[in-house]
Enzyme design. Structure first.
Site, PDB file in Angstrom:
ATOM      1  N   CYS A  32      23.556  77.410  41.382  1.00 22.93           N
ATOM      2  CA  CYS A  32      23.442  75.961  41.220  1.00 22.93           C
ATOM      3  C   CYS A  32      22.055  75.480  41.661  1.00 22.93           C
ATOM      4  O   CYS A  32      21.098  75.734  40.947  1.00 22.93           O
ATOM      5  CB  CYS A  32      24.575  75.245  41.934  1.00 22.93           C
ATOM      6  SG  CYS A  32      24.996  73.702  41.114  1.00 22.93           S
ATOM      7  N   HIS A  75      29.309  77.710  39.702  1.00 23.31           N
ATOM      8  CA  HIS A  75      29.668  78.292  41.000  1.00 23.31           C
ATOM      9  C   HIS A  75      30.622  79.482  40.828  1.00 23.31           C
ATOM     10  O   HIS A  75      31.838  79.303  40.930  1.00 23.31           O
ATOM     11  CB  HIS A  75      30.347  77.233  41.875  1.00 23.31           C
ATOM     12  CG  HIS A  75      29.415  76.173  42.332  1.00 23.31           C
ATOM     13  ND1 HIS A  75      28.718  76.256  43.499  1.00 23.31           N
ATOM     14  CD2 HIS A  75      29.040  74.999  41.760  1.00 23.31           C
ATOM     15  CE1 HIS A  75      27.958  75.185  43.653  1.00 23.31           C
ATOM     16  NE2 HIS A  75      28.137  74.412  42.596  1.00 23.31           N
ATOM     17  N   GLU A  94      31.297  81.742  42.841  1.00 20.66           N
ATOM     18  CA  GLU A  94      32.016  82.048  44.084  1.00 20.66           C
ATOM     19  C   GLU A  94      33.401  81.412  44.117  1.00 20.66           C
ATOM     20  O   GLU A  94      34.268  81.846  44.865  1.00 20.66           O
ATOM     21  CB  GLU A  94      31.186  81.608  45.297  1.00 20.66           C
ATOM     22  CG  GLU A  94      31.083  80.099  45.558  1.00 20.66           C
ATOM     23  CD  GLU A  94      29.985  79.393  44.758  1.00 20.66           C
ATOM     24  OE1 GLU A  94      29.520  79.959  43.742  1.00 20.66           O
ATOM     25  OE2 GLU A  94      29.602  78.272  45.151  1.00 20.66           O
TER      26      GLU A  94
END
Ligand code: GLN
Length: 539
Positions: free
Chosen positions: A384, A509, A511
Site C-alpha cells: 500500500c 493488503h 496480509e
C-alpha cells in the site's frame, strides 16, 4: 444441526487476556470436528467502527472482503478458521446507537421513550442473531470486548443475559476468561480476583458456564476445586489456559483441557468425531523446527506498537512455517531513516518490507529505504503506502522527476501517486477510501503471475491514493512494470522491477488474506527470496 447455538466469551479481571485467541481456538476445534462456525466481536466503544482510530490506540484496522473496517481480532478469526468474516462480524456501541437513533428520527418507535433496555439491547440482539439466522452456521461465537465491570459493556452484558434466558441452556452458554495471578512472594496462584469477577457477572444476572483461566503456571487440583466451588461451575468446566509459546498452540492446549468437549456436552450436541488437527499440527511442527533463518526489516511509522502491523507479522509466521524458516522481524521506524543512516540501519537484512500507513510523517524515510534496497538488490516488498513510496522513489531517482504523492506534497509537479478525478470531487464530503476486495488481473510472464499461479485474483484494499496512469508509460520503459491491473478501473495494483531479484509493490493488503491453512503466496515467495538472498551473500 438446525438452529445455530450461541457461545459468548466475556473477560474478567484485566483486559488483554486473549479473548480473541480463545474464541478463535474454540472455533477452530469445533470446525475441526466438522461444524460450521463463525465468530463475531462486540466492541463497547462509541466509534461507529475502528476505521478512524489511531493504530496506537487500538492496533491494526482489519478490513473484510465487503469493505468493513473492523477490530484486529477479526484477523485472528480468519487466520484460525480460514473463513472470511464480514461487516456483520464486528459491531460497536456506536453502530448500535447510530441505528437506534436513526430509527428514532424516522419515527419507528411511534412516540415511545427510547431506552437502553429494551431498545438498545434489542438492537444488540438483532445484530447478535444476524449471522446465526443466515442458516450458514452451527455455532456463533460472540466475543464481548472489554472486561466485566466496565460501564461501557453493560448493555452488551444485559443482552447476553436476555439471550441466555430466552434460548435456554441447550442453546446458549457463557465462557468467562479470567486471570489467575501468581504472587511470587507467597509462591501462590490466587483465585480471589476471579471470584470477584464472577460475582460481578452474577450481579448482572449471568452465571458463567465455563471458566477459562489464564495462568503462568499449571493450575493444581485444589485451585481448580476452589474456583469450581466459589464460582458455581463444574470442576471439569474449569479450564486452564497456560501461557503459550505461540498463539497457534492455543487450540492444541484447549483440546487437551477439553474445552470443546465441555462446550458440546453443555449444549447437548453429539459429535462422534475427534477434531482433525493434522494440518494444523504440521504447520506447528514446521514453525517450531525451522531449518533456515532470515531477518526481515519492517519499515513503518507505528513500530513501537507491533499490534499496528498484526496481520503482517502473522503473515510472516505462516510464510516462515511454509518455508521451514524462522523469520525474525526487525522493526524499523521510518523516521530514523535518512541518507546518512540508511546503510547502517538496513545493512545485513535479508529482505525489507515497507509497511502501509497514512500521512506524510516518515514517508521520506521509507523512500530512502527503498532506494537502498533497489540499488543493492535486496528483496523488497511494498504494501500500500510501501508500494506508493516505491513508485515515488523510482520516479525521482530513475526517471529523474521532481515527483511525489499528493498525500506527501500536495503541490508536487509530478503527482505520480494521486487522488482520482472522481475522488477529488467527493473529498470534501469524506468517505473517499477504496475499501474491501477488488479484482486484479495479472500479466502473464510477470513475477507476480508466477507467485500466484493464476491470472485473476481478488485482494483487499484500504487507501485513498492511486498510481497515476499518466506516468505509466515512462515508468514501464525505465523498468518498473505495472503487472497487476484492476480490470474495471484500469488502476495499477501491482508494480515490479525488471532487473531486480525480488522487488514487488502492491496497492492492496495481502496480509489480510494470509491464514494458517492458506499462507499468502506473496509472503511465502518473499521469505523464499530472502532465504535465497542470504545464501547468495558470501560472508
Ligand atoms: N496513505 C495511502 C493512501 O491513502 C496508503 C494507505 C495504506 O497504506 N493503507 O492511499
Amino acid at each position: 444441526m438446525s438452529a445455530a447455538k450461541y457461545i459468548f466469551v466475556t473477560g474478567g479481571v484485566t483486559s488483554s487476556l486473549g479473548k480473541g485467541i480463545i474464541s478463535a481456538s474454540l472455533g477452530k476445534l469445533l470446525q475441526a470436528r466438522g461444524f460450521k462456525v463463525t465468530i463475531q466481536k462486540f466492541d463497547p466503544y462509541i466509534n461507529i467502527d475502528p476505521g478512524t482510530l489511531n493504530p496506537y490506540e487500538h492496533g491494526e484496522c482489519y478490513v473484510t472482503n465487503d469493505g468493513a473496517e473492523t477490530d484486529l481480532d477479526l484477523g485472528h478469526y480468519e487466520r484460525f478458521l480460514n473463513v472470511p468474516t464480514s461487516r456483520a462480524n464486528n459491531i460497536t456501541t456506536g453502530r448500535i446507537y447510530n441505528n437506534v437513533i436513526t430509527k428514532e428520527r424516522q419515527g419507528e418507535y411511534l412516540g415511545k421513550t427510547v431506552q437502553v433496555v429494551p431498545h438498545i439491547t434489542d438492537e444488540i440482539k438483532r445484530n447478535l442473531f444476524l449471522l446465526g439466522e443466515s442458516g450458514e452456521y452451527d455455532f456463533v461465537i460472540t466475543e464481548i470486548g472489554g472486561s466485566i465491570g466496565d460501564i461501557e459493556s453493560l448493555p452488551f452484558v444485559e443482552a447476553v443475559r436476555q439471550v441466555k434466558w430466552e434460548l435456554g441452556s441447550n442453546n446458549a452458554l457463557v465462557i468467562h476468561l479470567t486471570l489467575i495471578p501468581y504472587l511470587k512472594a507467597a509462591k501462590e496462584l490466587k483465585t480471589k480476583p476471579t471470584q470477584h469477577s464472577v460475582k460481578e457477572l452474577l450481579s448482572a444476572g449471568i452465571q458463567p458456564d465455563i471458566l477459562v483461566c489464564r495462568t503462568e503456571y499449571p493450575l493444581p487440583m485444589e485451585i481448580r476445586k476452589k474456583l469450581a466451588l466459589f464460582c458455581n461451575v463444574h470442576l471439569n468446566s474449569v479450564i486452564e489456559a497456560i501461557d503459550a509459546d505461540t498463539i497457534y498452540d492455543v487450540p492444541i492446549l484447549m483440546k487437551k483441557e477439553k474445552l470443546d468437549e465441555r462446550v458440546l456436552a453443555k449444549l447437548k450436541v453429539h459429535s462422534k468425531e475427534e477434531p482433525d488437527l493434522e494440518q494444523w499440527k504440521d504447520f506447528l511442527g514446521k514453525l517450531k523446527n525451522p531449518i533456515e533463518e532470515v531477518t526481515i526489516g519492517l519499515v513503518g511509522k507505528y513500530v513501537s506498537l507491533p499490534d499496528a502491523y498484526k496481520s503482517i507479522a502473522e503473515s510472516f509466521v505462516h510464510a516462515g512455517s511454509q518455508n521451514d524458516c524462522r523469520v525474525n522481524l526487525k522493526w524499523i521506524s521510518s523516521e530514523d531513516i535518512s541518507k546518512e543512516t540508511v546503510k547502517s540501519i538496513l545493512d545485513g537484512l535479508d529482505g525489507v518490507l515497507v509497511a502501509p500507513g497514512f500521512g506524510e510523517r516518515g514517508m521520506e524515510g521509507k523512500i530512502e529505504a527503498i532506494k537502498y534496497v533497489r540499488e543493492n538488490k535486496i528483496p523488497f516488498f511494498g504494501i500500500c503506502l510501501g508500494m506508493q513510496c516505491a513508485v515515488i522513489e523510482f520516479a525521482r531517482n530513475v526517471l529523474g522527476l521532481d515527483a511525489s504523492s499528493t498525500e506527501l506534497t500536495p503541490k508536487t509537479k509530478n503527482p505520480v501517486i494521486d487522488l482520482m478525478e472522481e475522488q477529488k470531487k467527493i473529498t470534501a464530503k469524506g468517505g473517499t477510501m477504496r475499501l474491501g476486495a477488488y479484482a486484479c488481473k495479472l500479466k502473464k510472464g510477470s513475477k507476480a503471475y508466477s507467485v500466484y499461479g493464476e491470472s485473476m485474483i481478488q485482494e483487499r484494499h484500504r487507501h485513498r491514493y492511486e498510481f497515476n496512469n499518466k506516468y505509466l508509460e515512462a515508468m514501464e520503459e525505465a523498468g518498473m512494470k505495472a503487472v497487476g491491473i484492476n480490470p474495471d478501473s484500469n488502476l495499477a495494483e501491482i508494480v515490479e522491477l525488471k532487473d531486480h531479484p525480488w522487488f514487488i509493490g502492491v496497492q492492496f493488503h495481502p496480509e489480510l488474506r494470509s491464514t494458517v491453512m492458506n499462507p499468502h503466496p506473496l509472503f511465502v515467495k518473499f521469505v523464499e527470496a530472502s532465504v535465497n538472498h542470504k545464501k547468495s551473500i558470501v560472508h
